[in-house]
Design an enzyme around this catalytic site. Structure first.
Site, mmCIF file in Angstrom:
data_model
loop_
_atom_site.group_PDB
_atom_site.id
_atom_site.type_symbol
_atom_site.label_atom_id
_atom_site.label_comp_id
_atom_site.label_asym_id
_atom_site.label_seq_id
_atom_site.Cartn_x
_atom_site.Cartn_y
_atom_site.Cartn_z
ATOM 1 N N ASN A 9 53.468 147.369 34.742
ATOM 2 C CA ASN A 9 53.164 147.020 33.361
ATOM 3 C C ASN A 9 54.250 147.642 32.492
ATOM 4 O OD1 ASN A 9 52.157 146.514 30.854
ATOM 5 N ND2 ASN A 9 50.290 147.744 31.069
ATOM 6 N N LYS A 11 54.693 147.220 29.447
ATOM 7 C CA LYS A 11 54.218 147.436 28.071
ATOM 8 C C LYS A 11 55.315 146.984 27.105
ATOM 9 C CE LYS A 11 51.244 151.074 29.793
ATOM 10 N NZ LYS A 11 50.529 152.328 29.561
ATOM 11 N N HIS A 97 43.590 145.597 28.712
ATOM 12 C CA HIS A 97 44.195 146.921 28.881
ATOM 13 C C HIS A 97 43.625 147.857 27.806
ATOM 14 C CE1 HIS A 97 47.097 150.155 29.031
ATOM 15 N NE2 HIS A 97 47.384 149.733 30.249
ATOM 16 N N GLU A 99 44.962 149.901 25.934
ATOM 17 C CA GLU A 99 45.744 149.920 24.683
ATOM 18 C C GLU A 99 45.379 148.721 23.813
ATOM 19 O OE1 GLU A 99 49.486 150.308 26.696
ATOM 20 O OE2 GLU A 99 48.885 152.315 27.336
ATOM 21 N N GLU A 169 41.527 151.987 35.055
ATOM 22 C CA GLU A 169 42.512 152.885 34.456
ATOM 23 C C GLU A 169 41.801 153.892 33.557
ATOM 24 O OE1 GLU A 169 46.652 150.825 34.352
ATOM 25 O OE2 GLU A 169 45.596 150.356 32.513
ATOM 26 N N GLY A 175 49.738 157.617 30.980
ATOM 27 C CA GLY A 175 50.900 158.157 30.273
ATOM 28 C C GLY A 175 50.822 159.652 30.023
ATOM 29 N N SER A 215 49.249 157.192 35.572
ATOM 30 C CA SER A 215 50.230 158.143 36.113
ATOM 31 C C SER A 215 50.472 157.996 37.619
ATOM 32 C CB SER A 215 49.841 159.583 35.754
ATOM 33 O OG SER A 215 49.809 159.745 34.346
HETATM 34 P P1 13P Z 1 51.171 155.071 33.246
HETATM 35 O O1 13P Z 1 51.491 154.690 34.647
HETATM 36 O O2 13P Z 1 52.396 155.236 32.381
HETATM 37 O O3 13P Z 1 50.235 156.230 33.165
HETATM 38 O O4 13P Z 1 50.407 153.816 32.588
HETATM 39 C C1 13P Z 1 49.333 153.270 33.265
HETATM 40 C C2 13P Z 1 49.014 151.986 32.628
HETATM 41 O O5 13P Z 1 48.526 151.936 31.510
HETATM 42 C C3 13P Z 1 49.332 150.758 33.367
HETATM 43 O O6 13P Z 1 48.749 149.656 32.768
#
Ligand code: 13P
Length: 253
Positions: A9, A11, A97, A99, A169, A175, A215
């Site tokens: 992803n 993003k 997601h 976010e 997740e 992150g 992560s």
């Molecule tokens: P990270 O791997 O940066 O923690 O992000 C996970 C994520 O949100 C994947 O969609």
């Protein structure tokens, strides 16, 4: 045998040129995807076609949109419909997601609409769920995630959920560098599978791929993916580094 998936992803990261370089580097690293294994790249809308073309002919490599509208078409400036995504030949869309839920107010009900519209367009959702830190600290993560699944997926038929893809997740691990332990991941994945078993039966639940996100990196992927109910990962930060993501693909079981 259910699908094992390493999904990147990106993003809102990378220019087109940086993204293409990343794909070139990745493809030059050794990878050997088995029949049931897939690498999926959820990239920004403007590059979907470019990255799809770059991956053309690469067995078991797919491109995904990171989102789609809950509306079919019309006066929704700035939105991208599932039909548009289908029309460029994609198969996957990331839905819900955390976010999107947090910054764009996507509710479980809106996400149910998005999942429906993906089915109407024969797109496979990668449906995200997961709890915030406060819920984890209160110990109520199981019922929190169960509600997300119920309110966005339980209107679907058993046939629709056969071979479906869910990504768990935990928000506190996204992150932050703070990965859930492989035991915590397995525990929630088993819970998700049991929720789906209760509603749809074991035969359907056993076909659902449940990815872990939060992560994931080269150094922990093998351990996490090794758990029986973890069918791969949805990877943010580490998917932006070719050697890291190449190792994550190779950690699939
Ligand atoms: P990270 O791997 O940066 O923690 O992000 C996970 C994520 O949100 C994947 O969609």
């Amino acid at each position: 045998m259910r699908k094992q998936i390493a999904a990147a992803n990106w993003k809102m990261n990378l220019t087109l040129q940086q993204g293409e370089t990343l794909i070139d580097e990745l493809l030059s690293a050794p990878h050997d995807l088995k029949e049931n294994q897939q690498a999926v790249f959820a990239v920004p809308f403007p590059y979907l076609i470019n990255i799809k073309n770059k991956l053309a002919g690469k067995k078991n490599f797919f491109v995904a949109a990171q989102n789609c509208s809950d509306k079919k078409s019309g006066a929704y400036t700035g939105e991208v419909s599932a039909e548009m995504i289908k029309s460029i030949g994609l198969q996957y869309v990331v839905i819900g997601h955390s976010e999107r839920r947090e910054y764009f107010n996507e509710t479980n009900a809106v996400l149910a609409e998005k999942v429906n519209i993906c089915f109407e367009n024969e797109l496979q959702s990668i449906f995200c769920c997961g709890e915030p830190l406060a819920i984890r600290e209160a110990g109520t993560q199981n019922s929190y995630v169960e509600t997300q699944l119920k309110e966005s997926l339980f209107h679907l038929t058993a046939a629709q959920l056969t071979g479906f893809v869910i990504a768990y997740e935990p928000i506190w691990a996204i992150g932050t560098g703070k990965t859930a332990s492989s035991e915590q991941a397995q525990e929630m994945h088993a819970h998700i599978r049991s929720v789906m078993t209760k509603q749809y039966g074991n035969d359907v639940a056993e076909t659902i791929s449940i990815l872990y996100g939060g992560s994931v990196k080269a150094s922990n992927a093998k351990e996490i993916f090794g758990k029986p109910d973890v069918d791969g990962g949805l990877v943010g930060g580490a998917s932006l580094i070719a050697v890291e993501f190449a190792a994550i693909i190779n950690a699939l079981k």
